[in-house]
Design an enzyme around this catalytic site. Sequence first.
Site, PDB file in Angstrom:
ATOM      1  N   LYS A  97      46.620 -15.558 -30.851  1.00 58.26           N
ATOM      2  CA  LYS A  97      46.238 -14.091 -30.932  1.00 58.26           C
ATOM      3  C   LYS A  97      47.339 -13.202 -31.151  1.00 58.26           C
ATOM      4  CE  LYS A  97      40.961 -14.224 -29.963  1.00 58.26           C
ATOM      5  NZ  LYS A  97      40.326 -13.716 -29.031  1.00 58.26           N
ATOM      6  N   ARG A 130      38.591 -21.624 -25.641  1.00 61.38           N
ATOM      7  CA  ARG A 130      38.247 -21.688 -27.261  1.00 61.38           C
ATOM      8  C   ARG A 130      39.529 -21.791 -27.818  1.00 61.38           C
ATOM      9  NH1 ARG A 130      37.736 -17.783 -31.026  1.00 61.38           N
ATOM     10  NH2 ARG A 130      36.194 -18.103 -32.739  1.00 61.38           N
TER      11      ARG A 130
END
Length: 292
Positions: free
Chosen positions: A235, A269
């Site tokens: 991210k 995840r």
Amino acid sequence: MVVTQYSAGPVLECAGRRLDLSRPVVMGIINVTPDSFSDGATLYRGSNLDIERAMTRAREMVASGAAILDIGGESTRPGASPVSVNEEMDRVLPLVARIAAELETVISVDTSTPVLMREAANAGAGLLNDVRALTREGALEAAAAANVPICLMHMQGEPGSMQVAPHYDDVVEDVCEYLQSRIASCERQGIARNRLLLDPGFGFGKSVTHNLKLLRELPRLAAIGLPLVVSLSRKSLIGKLLGREVGQRLPASLALAVLAAQRGAAVIRTHDVAATVDAVSMLMALEECVDL
Ligand code: 8Y7
């Protein structure tokens, strides 16, 4: 120094498949979108060849230790173009059916679309992952009918604009309150609390500082008492902190995965299943060494 907050979680029933959260598990990301930013994705248009490619990835992830595969057909990346419901269904459903027929893993479907929630459960999905926490019209009803566990994620704003100027009084408190209010909505809809998982939604309407505070104080979210899903894989906070492009974010992603598991995340995840399973296994070895 004691920082470990790890605590054993429940076993969930996911459409006839067991999800044992007594230890942290890894959820592998399979994006079936033409515009996914970090899979290296080849254009996915739902052709047979595309399904075969996605199946190859699914088999690899399961062989590497993924307990869950998360199939998504709508990109929620900032600025991503919206997809029609039909297109999202055409991308996701054939792959869910193939995975259900061939692999033993729990199948999660990343969607906010009520009709897809129902159809996905019919096709064999055992978990619904909604970045909009069942706020779309009809989503609570569809998720209740699907009768599978649901991950409720926090997001501030909408994907197109959420990163413009995120603001909170107290980010941890605000996220906790939001998730508590979504749990209450689910319960009013007849969705039992023990069917729910929670996710603070790293990167969804959050500055770098907001993300870091949420990770540092993850135990406060875990104290709500439901399993936490955490996704920090590749991210942009890593890009902002280290100046790394998407392809160079694996080491930092692994560090964040371990830090999250240590602070109580039940599900990690990630795009990088094999590496993440190894990293989280080191935490578990440390936790359990007294028994060796
Ligand atoms: C998350 C997610 C995405 C997340 C959950 C990406 C679908 C962006 N992020 N679902 N989805 N949590 N539960 O980088 O953080 O994977 S999309």
